[in-house]
Design a protein around this motif. Sequence first.
Motif, PDB file in Angstrom:
ATOM      1  N   ARG A 194      -8.180  -2.848  -0.643  1.00 17.26           N
ATOM      2  CA  ARG A 194      -7.604  -2.187  -1.808  1.00 17.26           C
ATOM      3  C   ARG A 194      -6.161  -1.848  -1.513  1.00 17.26           C
ATOM      4  O   ARG A 194      -5.870  -0.886  -0.825  1.00 17.26           O
ATOM      5  CB  ARG A 194      -8.385  -0.929  -2.155  1.00 17.26           C
ATOM      6  CG  ARG A 194      -9.776  -1.243  -2.635  1.00 17.26           C
ATOM      7  CD  ARG A 194     -10.397  -0.014  -3.225  1.00 17.26           C
ATOM      8  NE  ARG A 194     -11.716   0.158  -2.642  1.00 17.26           N
ATOM      9  CZ  ARG A 194     -12.288   1.328  -2.464  1.00 17.26           C
ATOM     10  NH1 ARG A 194     -11.666   2.416  -2.816  1.00 17.26           N
ATOM     11  NH2 ARG A 194     -13.481   1.408  -1.953  1.00 17.26           N
TER      12      ARG A 194
ATOM     13  N   GLU B 227      -5.630   5.805  -4.448  1.00 16.11           N
ATOM     14  CA  GLU B 227      -5.026   4.625  -3.842  1.00 16.11           C
ATOM     15  C   GLU B 227      -4.810   3.548  -4.899  1.00 16.11           C
ATOM     16  O   GLU B 227      -5.726   3.238  -5.669  1.00 16.11           O
ATOM     17  CB  GLU B 227      -5.959   4.096  -2.744  1.00 16.11           C
ATOM     18  CG  GLU B 227      -5.401   2.899  -1.990  1.00 16.11           C
ATOM     19  CD  GLU B 227      -6.357   2.423  -0.925  1.00 16.11           C
ATOM     20  OE1 GLU B 227      -6.138   1.330  -0.390  1.00 16.11           O
ATOM     21  OE2 GLU B 227      -7.324   3.146  -0.635  1.00 16.11           O
ATOM     22  N   PRO B 228      -3.623   2.963  -4.970  1.00 17.39           N
ATOM     23  CA  PRO B 228      -3.379   1.905  -5.958  1.00 17.39           C
ATOM     24  C   PRO B 228      -4.389   0.773  -5.818  1.00 17.39           C
ATOM     25  O   PRO B 228      -4.664   0.295  -4.722  1.00 17.39           O
ATOM     26  CB  PRO B 228      -1.954   1.433  -5.617  1.00 17.39           C
ATOM     27  CG  PRO B 228      -1.323   2.600  -4.942  1.00 17.39           C
ATOM     28  CD  PRO B 228      -2.425   3.255  -4.167  1.00 17.39           C
TER      29      PRO B 228
ATOM     30  N   GLY C 285      -2.993   3.348  -9.373  1.00 17.75           N
ATOM     31  CA  GLY C 285      -2.979   4.398  -8.370  1.00 17.75           C
ATOM     32  C   GLY C 285      -2.503   5.741  -8.886  1.00 17.75           C
ATOM     33  O   GLY C 285      -1.896   6.514  -8.148  1.00 17.75           O
TER      34      GLY C 285
ATOM     35  N   ASP D 138      -8.722   2.447 -11.011  1.00 17.77           N
ATOM     36  CA  ASP D 138      -7.409   3.122 -11.095  1.00 17.77           C
ATOM     37  C   ASP D 138      -6.354   2.094 -10.707  1.00 17.77           C
ATOM     38  O   ASP D 138      -5.818   2.116  -9.597  1.00 17.77           O
ATOM     39  CB  ASP D 138      -7.388   4.314 -10.136  1.00 17.77           C
ATOM     40  CG  ASP D 138      -6.130   5.166 -10.297  1.00 17.77           C
ATOM     41  OD1 ASP D 138      -5.408   4.971 -11.301  1.00 17.77           O
ATOM     42  OD2 ASP D 138      -5.866   6.006  -9.414  1.00 17.77           O
TER      43      ASP D 138
ATOM     44  N   GLY E 132      -3.573  -2.502  -4.108  1.00 19.07           N
ATOM     45  CA  GLY E 132      -2.753  -2.546  -5.304  1.00 19.07           C
ATOM     46  C   GLY E 132      -2.263  -3.952  -5.596  1.00 19.07           C
ATOM     47  O   GLY E 132      -1.602  -4.181  -6.602  1.00 19.07           O
TER      48      GLY E 132
ATOM     49  N   SER F  70     -12.442   5.423  -0.840  1.00 22.06           N
ATOM     50  CA  SER F  70     -11.488   4.324  -0.658  1.00 22.06           C
ATOM     51  C   SER F  70     -11.522   3.847   0.777  1.00 22.06           C
ATOM     52  O   SER F  70     -12.203   4.385   1.609  1.00 22.06           O
ATOM     53  CB  SER F  70     -10.086   4.761  -1.058  1.00 22.06           C
ATOM     54  OG  SER F  70      -9.681   5.884  -0.307  1.00 22.06           O
TER      55      SER F  70
ATOM     56  N   ARG G  26       3.849   3.096  -4.952  1.00 17.44           N
ATOM     57  CA  ARG G  26       3.218   3.001  -6.267  1.00 17.44           C
ATOM     58  C   ARG G  26       4.101   2.247  -7.253  1.00 17.44           C
ATOM     59  O   ARG G  26       3.717   2.059  -8.406  1.00 17.44           O
ATOM     60  CB  ARG G  26       2.909   4.397  -6.803  1.00 17.44           C
ATOM     61  CG  ARG G  26       1.843   5.129  -6.006  1.00 17.44           C
ATOM     62  CD  ARG G  26       1.407   6.417  -6.691  1.00 17.44           C
ATOM     63  NE  ARG G  26       0.350   7.066  -5.938  1.00 17.44           N
ATOM     64  CZ  ARG G  26      -0.290   8.166  -6.339  1.00 17.44           C
ATOM     65  NH1 ARG G  26       0.049   8.720  -7.497  1.00 17.44           N
ATOM     66  NH2 ARG G  26      -1.236   8.705  -5.609  1.00 17.44           N
TER      67      ARG G  26
ATOM     68  N   THR H 134       0.819  -1.215   0.000  1.00 20.82           N
ATOM     69  CA  THR H 134       0.000   0.000   0.000  1.00 20.82           C
ATOM     70  C   THR H 134       0.853   1.265   0.000  1.00 20.82           C
ATOM     71  O   THR H 134       0.447   2.291  -0.555  1.00 20.82           O
ATOM     72  CB  THR H 134      -0.916   0.005   1.234  1.00 20.82           C
ATOM     73  OG1 THR H 134      -1.697  -1.189   1.234  1.00 20.82           O
ATOM     74  CG2 THR H 134      -1.847   1.199   1.221  1.00 20.82           C
TER      75      THR H 134
END
Length: 527
Positions: A126, A413-414, A409, A406, A128, A527, A17, A14
């Motif tokens: 969430r 948020e990724p 991110g 997305d 990523g 998010s 990126r 998290t």
Amino acid sequence: MLFGDIETALAAVTSTRSRLAKVDALAALLRELEPDEIGPAVGLLTAAPRQGRLGVGWRTLASRGGAHVPAPALTIGEIDEAFSRLVEVGGTGSAAVRTALLDELASRATASEWQLLIRIMTGELRTGALEGVLLDAIARAADRDGAAVRRAAMLSGDLGETAVLALTGTIDDLTAVGLVVGRGVQPMLASTAATVAEALDAAGRASVEYKLDGARVQVHRHGDEVRVFTRTLADVTHRVPEIVEVARSLPVDDVILDGETLSLDEDGAPRPFQETMARFGAETAREIALRPWFFDILHVDGRDLIDEPLAARLDELERVAGEYRIPALMTDDPEAADAFARAALQAGHEGVMVKGLDAAYSAGRRGKSWLKVKPVHTFDLVVLGVERGSGRRADWLSNLHLGARDPDGVFGEPGGFVMVGKTFKGLTDELLRWQTAHFAERATGEVPGGIRVVPDTVVEIAIDGVQRSVRYPGGVALRFARVKAYRSDKPASEADTIATLRAMLPGGGVGAAADDPSGGLDERTIS
């Protein structure tokens, strides 16, 4: 392994990126797992427990808690066992038993672990750590070729089992994974083109096919045994006896077919998508019958076809499916293709698909080999929250908060979703009643005037276009959005991305946000 190790790895994912850093963090975790922990751990990392839905909602989970342990002691195996016990609970008194199980689990977790478990159990994790990143991490941890790992996952339809095979088996075990009749295969996906001519320019000589407003089906037959899967690989065989009957009538012993199903009215025109999905979700046959149209064939009588060009697959499809083939035209002539597309619209369908005849079947991938062309801009978005209605809608949840994916991110948020607008347009009383009950069960918190919900419900939205916005972090907002249909057949991972919406802006979405069509809204990312 302790669950706290998963919490630490997810925190590392998290906090960055960088895709490479995410892969490194997950690979380090995967290397330390015992063989029997791999499948459960993958389920925890992706908020998709191997047991499936656990039958507990956010309100129930949020009310649990009390005393927690001060330091991590809960193991992956203990969580997996608790999840198995939860799904086994049923009958009289099951609510009390389930509550007791949750209280026990909460008391054995630290406060932060319990909050993470809530997000996992409600599907709101969430981080990523999306499938593509995790597949790369599996390949890194196992020192295997990434393409081999991805292909095994696509053909097996099971990320956890693929991880087990990669990390504990040989390279030959991994590359031996192939099509199995009766086991769902991740479906090939389509990108979008603005016009038929644009699609033909990208695809070359192509099969131009009717784009039906139906539900994706994958049909497997082995002898008289038939299984029918949705695009998310849910087994719905018992719900579609008419499709089973069609499959058994085909002149083959073993086959895997890809197609769509929808219901027709008395004049042979397609019924609205909502009616098809209502029938598709029924446990028994109803008055409305489903009719399959097949557009691809992946296997026939011992012969795998996915690596063969579409032209060869269509020859076999014609032989096997005959009258159940989707209407199609083979051409590289834009005028002929455009005329065919107009005929599809006149027949009541959405538009056309344009598929390159040289392309293999890329299971689980979205590329330029398949392109959909529809005259109205429609996008699959995810519901992030719902506001309570007013006036005659005062008793219902009405105004939808809509988000685009997305994945990297870029704007938030990724792995999260970027809010791109709201709408209450296009909702019938029937849909309002349904979404009020549906989202009440999926609440995870509050937004002004309503509730925040688990971001796993996909809705097809028709729009007149997009405009730049300084209110939304993605810099884009929908124009005149209205609900076309809920897409219970699609997972949130297949929703359209913020990049796709931004590509509709003048200049392809490049540049600063200008005018604001959001009506003074100040929402950012949910998010």
